[in-house]
Motif scaffolding. Structure first.
Motif, PDB file in Angstrom:
ATOM      1  N   UNK A 348       1.104  -1.300   0.112  1.00  0.00           N
ATOM      2  CA  UNK A 348       0.023   0.173  -0.121  1.00  0.00           C
ATOM      3  C   UNK A 348       0.826   1.204  -0.074  1.00  0.00           C
ATOM      4  N   UNK A 349       0.472   2.298  -0.663  1.00  0.00           N
ATOM      5  CA  UNK A 349       1.195   3.492  -0.910  1.00  0.00           C
ATOM      6  C   UNK A 349       0.438   4.543  -0.328  1.00  0.00           C
ATOM      7  N   UNK A 350       0.965   5.334   0.685  1.00  0.00           N
ATOM      8  CA  UNK A 350       0.445   6.463   1.565  1.00  0.00           C
ATOM      9  C   UNK A 350       0.967   7.803   1.039  1.00  0.00           C
ATOM     10  N   UNK A 351       0.358   8.544   0.257  1.00  0.00           N
ATOM     11  CA  UNK A 351       0.558   9.480  -0.300  1.00  0.00           C
ATOM     12  C   UNK A 351       0.809  10.945   0.259  1.00  0.00           C
ATOM     13  N   UNK A 352       1.690  11.694   0.371  1.00  0.00           N
ATOM     14  CA  UNK A 352       1.835  12.815   1.058  1.00  0.00           C
ATOM     15  C   UNK A 352       1.973  12.583   2.626  1.00  0.00           C
ATOM     16  N   UNK A 360      -4.526   3.591   7.155  1.00  0.00           N
ATOM     17  CA  UNK A 360      -4.665   2.364   6.349  1.00  0.00           C
ATOM     18  C   UNK A 360      -4.837   1.312   7.271  1.00  0.00           C
ATOM     19  N   UNK A 361      -4.242   1.195   8.355  1.00  0.00           N
ATOM     20  CA  UNK A 361      -4.561  -0.016   9.263  1.00  0.00           C
ATOM     21  C   UNK A 361      -5.784   0.029   9.780  1.00  0.00           C
ATOM     22  N   UNK A 362      -6.642   1.017   9.913  1.00  0.00           N
ATOM     23  CA  UNK A 362      -7.810   1.038  10.439  1.00  0.00           C
ATOM     24  C   UNK A 362      -9.073   1.368   9.735  1.00  0.00           C
ATOM     25  N   UNK A 367      -7.292  -2.426   2.464  1.00  0.00           N
ATOM     26  CA  UNK A 367      -7.033  -3.529   3.376  1.00  0.00           C
ATOM     27  C   UNK A 367      -5.712  -3.504   4.133  1.00  0.00           C
ATOM     28  N   UNK A 368      -5.874  -3.639   5.291  1.00  0.00           N
ATOM     29  CA  UNK A 368      -4.504  -3.820   5.943  1.00  0.00           C
ATOM     30  C   UNK A 368      -3.602  -5.131   5.963  1.00  0.00           C
ATOM     31  N   UNK A 369      -4.353  -6.008   5.339  1.00  0.00           N
ATOM     32  CA  UNK A 369      -3.767  -7.293   5.227  1.00  0.00           C
ATOM     33  C   UNK A 369      -3.083  -7.082   3.773  1.00  0.00           C
TER      34      UNK A 369
ATOM     35  N   UNK B 393      -3.644   2.466  -2.731  1.00  0.00           N
ATOM     36  CA  UNK B 393      -3.287   3.778  -2.628  1.00  0.00           C
ATOM     37  C   UNK B 393      -4.058   4.589  -1.840  1.00  0.00           C
ATOM     38  N   UNK B 394      -3.533   5.630  -0.906  1.00  0.00           N
ATOM     39  CA  UNK B 394      -4.445   6.216  -0.043  1.00  0.00           C
ATOM     40  C   UNK B 394      -3.654   7.669  -0.129  1.00  0.00           C
TER      41      UNK B 394
END
Lengths: 433, 433
Positions: A348-352, A360-362, A367-369, B393-394
């Motif tokens: 997963x990519x978290x932008x900015x 993203x975990x919650x 999904x966090x899997x 992506x988030x």
């Protein structure tokens, strides 16, 4: 915490050794798990109950006594504090909205000869979700594993989660109610995986088992793979923070803590071409670590697996990120959109700067899997597509059959398979069986 | 060949026992494979070469000597007979047309708070295709495994296939050229799987290994799963012909032969409410079996695993079909469209009298790599989607972060993860790190 710089001599070898995680499998664990599976498979409830008493300390005198009714799940959702219920509901709604976009659709087309070709999609019929008990009894795990199954239209979702000192976390029960769990058993370990894979008198056999667990659960999932589907074998969790120095170093430190607090094997890395920023992150880590309730775990994780890596430029940072193929990738940049096309491997990519992994975990929606330990090179996040499967469909027209038959027959005879050729040619009108 | 009828007493138990296939894994094979993998992983080319000499009888004195250049593949395509080249080309084109429909696409959406959520898609970088050598050296296997990878945009496709008496099937080389294989090595067995999984000095490490093989190859794939992705562990091939009696019983007999000629473990079943039709199929099998070049294999397969099953009605036939979850399902009906919605589990469905499995094996378009042994309950045909992976992506907006933070923090504290809560709250403006 380790400090590396790509300009140092020997960096490449050191980096390679650092990111390498041995896929360690203990033969002893595998042997014990093999025995447990064999026993549960052949003796059913009796073996499942015996192992649950011996290994989990349960008191029940039947497997039926370990089932938690749907009514109790619903009741738990009513009984938990309103603030937590609202948070679970909000998270579940967002997960569902995201999951709705992941459905695989059926399609078909007709070719020039009137043959119809396509793909059907069906949900799995019955799925087992494993949720760890004890200190890792996380309601978020239940939501993340069960909601995609629910959205996929799985007929029956069965949750297993071992008790801890005879107790089950009420938040886990509430999450199960929200996520559409149909049946729940307070069983765990390899014996629970075996029961789901082969079925017992009380626990129905499922088609796929998903969810995290300890070494015994992982070994059991590996062993029953083929009898049932499994999701993935999860390794330690990881975050890579790729930063250009435009962000707040305190935020990076907190994000490292959030990763490292999971357990001593978790890994948090910051990679940046900005040396001053890395120094500031290091200072923030030192300054704020002691105030963390889980400081001891964080310290051990950062010491063993944490790193701050200095690169010559941002391109090199992206290149190293792709080599790490991190489970979680935070792009702590003012303009993450400029480099996103160069990101090839990540769960997963978290932008900015406003998108910490914790969202993203919650509750962000995805999904966090996620694939760990460089498996993002070839694996995807858990999603609705993991609870659906495709069926190919072929309907040849008589005219199409006449055209396909000689092609199939030529290739079949090239492989020495005469009956294949005759079966094809029978449809061409020529040989007419 | 076995005859069963659902109206007989004890049918259900007999049917259940009949469709059950033990997932047999030989400990001895696993032990030998474990040693081979360890050796190739630690000693690289030297071990790979030694095993190839010992087990496959190759004469080369380096692994480089076992590589077949892209030029030789192209040359093979020019050298084979025109009729076979045309058939391969036609099949490859149809496979590609079908595969183009299977691509996973990226998507994203913005929620009410200005958060962007989505899914990126990337092809795998490097893939290994295993194609058996010797009597099972099938060019169709190469097309079916490599073309979806090519359509997915995989960067490098590496084919491994052991030699047989120093020879490589020219049709296999030609198929490799057509399917976009980038490099080919004439290596096989567990040592080839190990080389692809871990890389040697000469053979590059890949991200995923696909393709069928013998018990050693299957055990090796199971063992390296996690280090690399794998497709599935293929079992014996199967066809279920679900018939209402409207079809030609000779065609059904030929279709059974086509399945049974693969090997003695293959399984062919006809299921129908029409007893006269089943008698006619049995008669056709007897009448035409001896003319088959592979009659001995067919006879052994039908005796051990074949069956004609009589049901009370078509609904019951469909129900039994779903319990079998066959790799190949032929709907030998005048109106297959009437029951297709009730088919829940199958690898590929062949609709109507003009769609024999043989078309799907070679050239109809869908893949012939399909889930066997009831794994169609949870698995899909091999496809382009097996050579792509998704990244979540988030991107939270500052306003969105302010709304997500308290939800994440509440859930994090419920799980005892304080650093997660602080990491989330830092983005809400409130705690401001």
């Amino acid at each position: 915490m380790r400090r590396l710089a790509s300009s140092q001599p020997g960096f490449d070898a050191e980096f390679t050794a650092f990111i390498r995680r041995e896929d360690e499998r203990e033969t002893e664990v595998a042997d014990r798990v093999g025995r447990i599976i064999h026993e549960v498979r052949t003796r059913g409830d009796a073996a499942l109950l015996a192992y649950s008493r011996e290994l989990d300390g349960v008191q029940a005198d039947s497997v039926a006594g370990l089932e938690i009714s749907r009514e109790r799940l619903e009741q738990a959702l009513l009984d938990i504090p309103g603030r937590e219920r609202d948070a679970l509901r909000h998270a579940a709604d967002r997960l569902r909205d995201y999951a709705e976009c992941q459905r695989i659709d059926a399609w078909q087309f007709e070719d020039d000869d009137g043959n119809t070709l396509g793909q059907l999609v069906r949900p799995l019929e019955r799925v087992g979700v494993y949720a760890p008990g004890g200190k890792a009894a996380y309601p978020s795990t239940v939501l993340m594993n069960a909601i995609p199954a629910q959205v996929a239209g799985v007929g029956e979702i069965i949750l297993v989660s071992p008790q801890r000192a005879g107790e089950t976390n009420p938040l886990v029960l509430a999450a199960a109610a929200l996520a559409g769990v149909d049946r729940m058993f307070t069983i765990g370990g390899a014996q629970a995986v075996a029961a789901l894979a082969y079925g017992t008198e009380t626990v129905p056999a499922v088609d796929k088992i998903v969810g995290p667990g300890n070494a015994y659960v992982a070994a059991a999932k590996r062993e029953v793979f083929g009898q049932v589907g499994i999701d993935m074998i999860a390794g330690p969790s990881e975050v890579l923070i790729l930063a250009d120095g435009s962000g707040n170093p305190e935020w990076a430190a907190l994000d490292m803590f959030a990763q490292a607090e999971h357990d001593e094997e978790a890994r948090a890395i910051v990679i940046s071409p900005d040396a001053d920023y890395l120094d500031a992150v290091a200072a923030a880590v030192e300054r704020r670590l002691d105030e963390q309730p889980r400081a001891a775990i964080i310290r051990a994780s950062l010491a063993a697996h944490g790193a701050l890596i200095h690169t010559r430029d941002l391109d090199e940072a992206v290149d190293l990120s792709n080599r790490i193929a991190p489970e979680h990738l935070e792009l702590a940049l003012d303009r993450p959109d400029v480099i996103i096309d160069d990101i090839r491997h990540a769960g997963a990519v978290f932008m900015g700067h406003y998108s910490p992994e914790a969202f993203g975990d919650y509750c962000a929606g995805p999904n966090h899997v996620l694939p760990t330990g460089r498996t993002a090179r070839f694996s995807s996040p858990l999603g609705v597509y993991d609870f659906q499967k495709r069926l190919s469909v072929i309907q040849a027209s008589p005219a199409g059959a006449a055209r396909l038959a000689p092609i199939a027959a030529t290739l079949a005879r090239g492989e020495g398979l005469e009956a294949h050729a005759q079966s094809a040619e029978a449809r061409a009108g020529g040989s007419d069986a």
